[in-house]
Design a protein around this motif. Sequence first.
Motif, PDB file in Angstrom:
ATOM      1  N   LEU A 152      66.300  26.391  33.958  1.00  0.00           N
ATOM      2  CA  LEU A 152      66.919  27.672  33.599  1.00  0.00           C
ATOM      3  C   LEU A 152      67.008  28.625  34.791  1.00  0.00           C
ATOM      4  N   GLY A 153      66.527  28.188  35.954  1.00  0.00           N
ATOM      5  CA  GLY A 153      66.681  28.982  37.171  1.00  0.00           C
ATOM      6  C   GLY A 153      65.565  29.958  37.433  1.00  0.00           C
ATOM      7  N   TYR A 154      64.368  29.743  36.813  1.00  0.00           N
ATOM      8  CA  TYR A 154      63.262  30.683  36.981  1.00  0.00           C
ATOM      9  C   TYR A 154      62.126  30.143  37.857  1.00  0.00           C
ATOM     10  N   GLY A 155      62.325  29.021  38.514  1.00  0.00           N
ATOM     11  CA  GLY A 155      61.269  28.465  39.354  1.00  0.00           C
ATOM     12  C   GLY A 155      60.962  29.352  40.537  1.00  0.00           C
ATOM     13  N   ARG A 156      59.693  29.412  40.914  1.00  0.00           N
ATOM     14  CA  ARG A 156      59.259  30.206  42.069  1.00  0.00           C
ATOM     15  C   ARG A 156      58.713  29.276  43.146  1.00  0.00           C
ATOM     16  N   ASN A 157      58.749  29.764  44.375  1.00  0.00           N
ATOM     17  CA  ASN A 157      58.175  29.033  45.510  1.00  0.00           C
ATOM     18  C   ASN A 157      58.783  27.637  45.664  1.00  0.00           C
ATOM     19  N   LYS A 158      60.099  27.535  45.348  1.00  0.00           N
ATOM     20  CA  LYS A 158      60.766  26.239  45.480  1.00  0.00           C
ATOM     21  C   LYS A 158      60.837  25.780  46.929  1.00  0.00           C
ATOM     22  N   LYS A 159      60.776  26.736  47.859  1.00  0.00           N
ATOM     23  CA  LYS A 159      60.903  26.349  49.258  1.00  0.00           C
ATOM     24  C   LYS A 159      59.777  25.408  49.678  1.00  0.00           C
ATOM     25  N   TYR A 160      58.588  25.580  49.079  1.00  0.00           N
ATOM     26  CA  TYR A 160      57.477  24.705  49.441  1.00  0.00           C
ATOM     27  C   TYR A 160      57.704  23.301  48.893  1.00  0.00           C
ATOM     28  N   LYS A 161      58.342  23.227  47.726  1.00  0.00           N
ATOM     29  CA  LYS A 161      58.681  21.921  47.171  1.00  0.00           C
ATOM     30  C   LYS A 161      59.652  21.199  48.104  1.00  0.00           C
ATOM     31  N   TYR A 162      60.665  21.914  48.571  1.00  0.00           N
ATOM     32  CA  TYR A 162      61.645  21.288  49.452  1.00  0.00           C
ATOM     33  C   TYR A 162      61.020  20.913  50.801  1.00  0.00           C
ATOM     34  N   GLN A 163      60.090  21.721  51.274  1.00  0.00           N
ATOM     35  CA  GLN A 163      59.413  21.388  52.522  1.00  0.00           C
ATOM     36  C   GLN A 163      58.591  20.118  52.354  1.00  0.00           C
ATOM     37  N   ALA A 164      57.917  19.969  51.211  1.00  0.00           N
ATOM     38  CA  ALA A 164      57.147  18.750  50.944  1.00  0.00           C
ATOM     39  C   ALA A 164      58.066  17.537  50.892  1.00  0.00           C
ATOM     40  N   GLN A 165      59.265  17.711  50.306  1.00  0.00           N
ATOM     41  CA  GLN A 165      60.209  16.601  50.245  1.00  0.00           C
ATOM     42  C   GLN A 165      60.642  16.151  51.633  1.00  0.00           C
ATOM     43  N   GLN A 166      60.810  17.101  52.543  1.00  0.00           N
ATOM     44  CA  GLN A 166      61.173  16.751  53.915  1.00  0.00           C
ATOM     45  C   GLN A 166      60.068  15.930  54.581  1.00  0.00           C
ATOM     46  N   LEU A 167      58.817  16.315  54.308  1.00  0.00           N
ATOM     47  CA  LEU A 167      57.695  15.569  54.888  1.00  0.00           C
ATOM     48  C   LEU A 167      57.613  14.158  54.311  1.00  0.00           C
ATOM     49  N   GLU A 169      60.121  12.349  53.368  1.00  0.00           N
ATOM     50  CA  GLU A 169      61.159  11.558  54.029  1.00  0.00           C
ATOM     51  C   GLU A 169      60.734  11.158  55.440  1.00  0.00           C
ATOM     52  N   LEU A 170      60.068  12.068  56.147  1.00  0.00           N
ATOM     53  CA  LEU A 170      59.571  11.739  57.491  1.00  0.00           C
ATOM     54  C   LEU A 170      58.553  10.594  57.428  1.00  0.00           C
ATOM     55  N   TYR A 171      57.667  10.665  56.439  1.00  0.00           N
ATOM     56  CA  TYR A 171      56.647   9.622  56.284  1.00  0.00           C
ATOM     57  C   TYR A 171      57.295   8.269  55.979  1.00  0.00           C
ATOM     58  N   LYS A 172      58.318   8.283  55.115  1.00  0.00           N
ATOM     59  CA  LYS A 172      58.991   7.035  54.750  1.00  0.00           C
ATOM     60  C   LYS A 172      59.679   6.384  55.938  1.00  0.00           C
ATOM     61  N   THR A 173      60.079   7.206  56.921  1.00  0.00           N
ATOM     62  CA  THR A 173      60.751   6.652  58.104  1.00  0.00           C
ATOM     63  C   THR A 173      59.763   6.212  59.169  1.00  0.00           C
ATOM     64  N   SER A 176      54.630   9.422  62.760  1.00  0.00           N
ATOM     65  CA  SER A 176      53.182   9.495  62.917  1.00  0.00           C
ATOM     66  C   SER A 176      52.647  10.828  62.396  1.00  0.00           C
ATOM     67  N   VAL A 177      51.305  10.923  62.322  1.00  0.00           N
ATOM     68  CA  VAL A 177      50.675  12.188  61.922  1.00  0.00           C
ATOM     69  C   VAL A 177      51.074  13.301  62.885  1.00  0.00           C
ATOM     70  N   GLU A 178      51.099  12.997  64.182  1.00  0.00           N
ATOM     71  CA  GLU A 178      51.455  13.998  65.188  1.00  0.00           C
ATOM     72  C   GLU A 178      52.903  14.465  65.000  1.00  0.00           C
ATOM     73  N   ASP A 179      53.801  13.513  64.679  1.00  0.00           N
ATOM     74  CA  ASP A 179      55.202  13.891  64.439  1.00  0.00           C
ATOM     75  C   ASP A 179      55.326  14.815  63.231  1.00  0.00           C
ATOM     76  N   ILE A 180      54.561  14.491  62.201  1.00  0.00           N
ATOM     77  CA  ILE A 180      54.630  15.300  60.972  1.00  0.00           C
ATOM     78  C   ILE A 180      54.086  16.701  61.213  1.00  0.00           C
ATOM     79  N   LEU A 181      52.968  16.806  61.955  1.00  0.00           N
ATOM     80  CA  LEU A 181      52.382  18.125  62.216  1.00  0.00           C
ATOM     81  C   LEU A 181      53.287  18.993  63.077  1.00  0.00           C
ATOM     82  N   SER A 182      54.097  18.367  63.935  1.00  0.00           N
ATOM     83  CA  SER A 182      54.969  19.145  64.822  1.00  0.00           C
ATOM     84  C   SER A 182      56.370  19.317  64.256  1.00  0.00           C
ATOM     85  N   ALA A 183      56.616  18.780  63.056  1.00  0.00           N
ATOM     86  CA  ALA A 183      57.963  18.834  62.469  1.00  0.00           C
ATOM     87  C   ALA A 183      58.342  20.264  62.113  1.00  0.00           C
ATOM     88  N   ASP A 184      59.613  20.587  62.304  1.00  0.00           N
ATOM     89  CA  ASP A 184      60.152  21.896  61.949  1.00  0.00           C
ATOM     90  C   ASP A 184      60.807  21.767  60.584  1.00  0.00           C
TER      91      ASP A 184
END
Length: 551
Positions: A152-167, A169-173, A176-184
């Motif tokens: 219904l469009g009332y979710g909060r803090n969705k940006k953190y969900k999307y950031q987790a999704q990016q991580l 995808e990085l892990y699936k590819t 390394s841990v160092e790459d993930i920690l330095s990822a933008d």
Amino acid sequence: MNQKVLKVHAADNVVVALTNLSKGETVTLDGQEYTLTDDIHAKHKFVAADLQAGDSIIMYGVLVGKAQSPIKKGGLISTGNVKHAANDFEISEKRNTDWKKPDVSKFAGRTFNGYYRPNGEVGTANYWLVIPMVFCENRNLDVLQESLVRDLGYGRNKKYKYQAQQLIELYKTGKSVEDILSADIRTSASEENAQRLFPNVDGIKFLNHEGGCGGTRQDAQALCGLLAGYITHPNCAGATVLSLGCQNAQVSILEEEIKKRDANFSKPLYILEQQKIGLESDLLAAAIKHTFAGLIIANQTKREPAPLSKLTIGLECGGSDGFSGISANPAIGYTSDLLVGLGGSVILSEFPELCGVEQGLSDRCVQVDIATRFSSLMKTYNARAVAVGSGFDMNPSPGNIKDGLITDAIKSAGAAKKGGTSPVTDVLDYPEKVTKPGLNLLCTPGNDVESTTAEVASGANIVLFTTGLGTPTGNPIAPVVKLSSNTVLYNKMRDIIDINTGTIIEGEETIEQAGERILDYVIKVASGELEISAVRHGQDDFIPWKRGVSL
């Protein structure tokens, strides 16, 4: 900032450091020189004259402690040499209800855009509530929240969900841990902002709690009163209530409490009892359908201009420091006086933090019977605390003490400034509803969330919350505007602070100017023009008070 020190009241025998001062340094105030015998950190106090053991410590013009050992002029007061003390109080037949009403001409005729309710009250927001009568239903609330909120469009803090999704995808590819920690990792605006299906509804709020059964009958009655306060609240469009059926907090009690607050209650209210319906899946299906239907009805209400007299403001403080009582608290105290002058209502709560200033508040009660009720509530509350080995004197937290509030009376004298100077028109016990314009005293604990939860149940459609240390507290249905007592905090925690009153400490504006600035801000928040930090973060804190001892 030119001024290094401040004496709050002419009768005080302690001086407040507005900046860090060094041992041996000499400071001047009102022609009087003080050579410091200790390092005095900003927000802390030193004595203005030699004191002996047993001598009174006076601040804000009232007794706030007793010296436990000799203190030289210019010496620091601390928990090591000062203990809490406060004057007793009595009911006087004389009323001190004359007050200098502030100039409200700047706000005369001003309005806010709010949501009118059938009983004439006006909300600053428009929420649908989902409420459990007992903790057994909390899991069902979680299922409903997952089912309804995001789509219904009332979710909060969705940006953190999307950031987790990016991580992910990085892990699936194979990164390394160092790459993930330095990822933008970033989130686009389109990902953060989902379109609301019901644009006139601010959200669906789920009031999970741990009560409803297993406690005393008094607990059940108080909980039902609290929940009724939210259902009848002007910021609430309607509610879905889930009941198990066998709990102490019976639906019949809730219905009685609703009638106490609104005899002609006509908002949509859907009550579903699991033990009558049977299958949990049937209960949830019914809850989803009824809630969705309620949202359609709620969406038909739109904002309309309303007079400022329709506002009820809760006054709260949390994470207080030694500047709270000389900047943020008196600033919202002036805002309080402005609103009272305009015909609105304000709520001052946190009874453990009124210890030592009872006489002044009692004398400001417009009638003796109101003063008598205040006295009874204060003394009964303190006696209950003492009976279990505590007491109001044990109220200051470690953070309070570290930043200059070394006794409960010092904390209380500063906290009471939130209530301004207007007469006390009513005294309420938890969780009663505000029915009179003017300054209302509400019996609650000093606990930030319990007290804020109660103020909203009593009718506050906006809460002004002062802090000197930083507190992220919010409320499910009422905007909780956060005000910092000092600029350092404002700059450090601007993601949770809305207004800075450190400008008063720095001499950039007066208490009156800050109070007017705050009321201007409140009007914009009440109109939905500004989204405050707690709302933006989805900080929906809700804790009912069980009438045991909580300071």
